[in-house]
Design an enzyme around this catalytic site. Structure first.
Site, mmCIF file in Angstrom:
data_model
loop_
_atom_site.group_PDB
_atom_site.id
_atom_site.type_symbol
_atom_site.label_atom_id
_atom_site.label_comp_id
_atom_site.label_asym_id
_atom_site.label_seq_id
_atom_site.Cartn_x
_atom_site.Cartn_y
_atom_site.Cartn_z
ATOM 1 N N ASN A 7 -22.884 15.284 -17.783
ATOM 2 C CA ASN A 7 -21.437 15.964 -17.339
ATOM 3 C C ASN A 7 -20.290 15.171 -18.138
ATOM 4 O O ASN A 7 -19.962 14.035 -18.359
ATOM 5 C CB ASN A 7 -21.200 15.161 -15.941
ATOM 6 C CG ASN A 7 -19.864 15.437 -15.199
ATOM 7 O OD1 ASN A 7 -18.950 16.100 -15.854
ATOM 8 N ND2 ASN A 7 -19.283 14.584 -14.261
ATOM 9 N N LYS A 9 -17.125 15.701 -18.399
ATOM 10 C CA LYS A 9 -16.053 15.680 -17.814
ATOM 11 C C LYS A 9 -14.838 16.301 -18.573
ATOM 12 O O LYS A 9 -15.154 17.459 -19.093
ATOM 13 C CB LYS A 9 -15.794 13.992 -17.476
ATOM 14 C CG LYS A 9 -16.896 13.559 -16.773
ATOM 15 C CD LYS A 9 -16.571 12.164 -16.409
ATOM 16 C CE LYS A 9 -17.792 11.536 -15.492
ATOM 17 N NZ LYS A 9 -17.523 10.303 -14.911
ATOM 18 N N HIS A 96 -17.938 15.621 -6.733
ATOM 19 C CA HIS A 96 -18.012 14.459 -7.599
ATOM 20 C C HIS A 96 -17.026 13.771 -7.123
ATOM 21 O O HIS A 96 -15.885 14.021 -6.724
ATOM 22 C CB HIS A 96 -17.796 15.158 -9.371
ATOM 23 C CG HIS A 96 -17.844 13.838 -9.961
ATOM 24 N ND1 HIS A 96 -16.898 12.932 -10.427
ATOM 25 C CD2 HIS A 96 -19.024 13.464 -10.985
ATOM 26 C CE1 HIS A 96 -17.570 11.914 -11.150
ATOM 27 N NE2 HIS A 96 -18.714 12.351 -11.433
ATOM 28 N N GLU A 164 -24.382 8.826 -6.393
ATOM 29 C CA GLU A 164 -23.732 8.232 -7.520
ATOM 30 C C GLU A 164 -22.668 7.315 -6.595
ATOM 31 O O GLU A 164 -21.601 7.671 -6.353
ATOM 32 C CB GLU A 164 -22.785 9.332 -8.226
ATOM 33 C CG GLU A 164 -23.611 10.345 -8.932
ATOM 34 C CD GLU A 164 -22.655 10.734 -10.158
ATOM 35 O OE1 GLU A 164 -23.133 10.633 -11.420
ATOM 36 O OE2 GLU A 164 -21.542 11.186 -9.889
ATOM 37 N N GLY A 170 -18.326 5.630 -14.122
ATOM 38 C CA GLY A 170 -17.461 5.114 -15.063
ATOM 39 C C GLY A 170 -17.242 3.402 -15.417
ATOM 40 O O GLY A 170 -16.077 3.134 -15.824
ATOM 41 N N SER A 210 -23.011 5.136 -14.772
ATOM 42 C CA SER A 210 -23.291 4.232 -15.818
ATOM 43 C C SER A 210 -24.746 4.055 -16.278
ATOM 44 O O SER A 210 -25.342 3.148 -16.885
ATOM 45 C CB SER A 210 -22.639 2.708 -15.462
ATOM 46 O OG SER A 210 -21.274 2.697 -15.375
ATOM 47 N N GLY A 231 -22.565 10.500 -17.198
ATOM 48 C CA GLY A 231 -21.347 10.927 -17.643
ATOM 49 C C GLY A 231 -21.195 10.668 -19.274
ATOM 50 O O GLY A 231 -21.269 11.548 -20.059
#
Ligand code: PGA
Length: 248
Positions: A7, A9, A96, A164, A170, A210, A231
């Site tokens: 992803n 982002k 998300h 998640e 993040g 992470s 991510g």
């Protein structure tokens, strides 16, 4: 089947950088095999171009990060499921936590999932609690149940669930493989209650939050998990390749 989903982002900041990342991925990604599906979800603006670049190689599948929940033209700034399909997208992330933080609730997420499936694409449903308070399991169950309640048994072939935990997304702190598997079992229980034992065993449950090339081994070995949603580390071709390698 294991899924490794990148992803991107809202990155990279320019098309030139996105092109470089795509080129690097094509050069560095391991060949893969039938049991591993690699999906990248670039920002919408780069989607078509990334899709055209990856198509000839055939080892990366195109995904999207979000979709609008209804096919109403008077939806300024939104993108419909039909438009995504027409752009070569086959997987769409819905729910998300970074979208939920902007006000998306379970009812909207469920409608998005329906819209994606109705267009013949697959849903990557993101669920996860913001903290492990006394209600976190109820919260997680409700996130899954609210989507399943709108789906039919045959839709499950087009559903992947990514656990998640918001506190791990993040951040610097991933969940432990044991923690992620406890949640995966909880998610499978919800699937079992609605669709039965076989469905609960078949449904793909991923972990995200992470994930890096340093902690991937333990997630890759976790028998309750069917892959990862990545991510930051998916925007580095070297790191993403190592993550994929762990599943081969
Ligand atoms: P992260 O993001 O790997 O950077 O924590 C995961 C995600 O948001 O899907």
């Amino acid at each position: 089947m294991h899924y490794i989903i990148g992803n991107w982002k809202m990155a990279p900041a320019t098309w030139v950088k996105a092109k470089k990342l795509t080129r690097d991925l094509l050069e560095q990604l391991p060949a893969g095999d039938d049991a591993v599906r690699v999906i990248v979800c670039p920002p919408l603006l780069y989607q078509r171009l990334v899709g055209e670049a990856i198509a000839p190689a055939g080892n990366i599948v195109l995904g999207a990060q979000d979709v609008h929940f209804e096919a109403v033209e008077a939806s300024t700034g939104e993108i419909s499921a039909a438009q995504l399909r027409d752009s070569g997208v086959t997987y769409v992330i819905v729910g998300h936590s970074e979208r939920r933080a902007l006000g998306e609730d379970n009812a909207v997420v469920a409608k998005k999932a329906q819209a994606v499936i109705a267009e013949g694409m697959s849903v990557v449903l993101c669920v996860g609690e913001s903290s492990r308070d006394e209600h976190w399991q109820d919260f997680l169950v409700e996130e899954v149940a609210s989507v399943l309640s709108l789906l039919a048994a045959e839709d499950l072939e087009r559903l992947v669930i990514a656990y998640e935990p918001i506190w791990a997304v993040g951040s610097a702190e991933a969940d432990t493989p044991e923690g992620a598997q406890t949640s995966a079992r909880l998610i499978r229980n919800v699937v079992r209650e609605r669709f039965g034992e076989e469905a609960s065993e078949k449904i793909a449950v991923l972990y995200g939050g992470s994930v890096t090339e340093k902690n991937i081994e333990s997630f890759a070995e976790a028998s309750e998990l069917n892959g990862v949603l990545v991510g930051r580390a998916s925007r580095d071709a070297g790191q993403f390749s190592l993550i994929i390698q762990a599943f081969l």
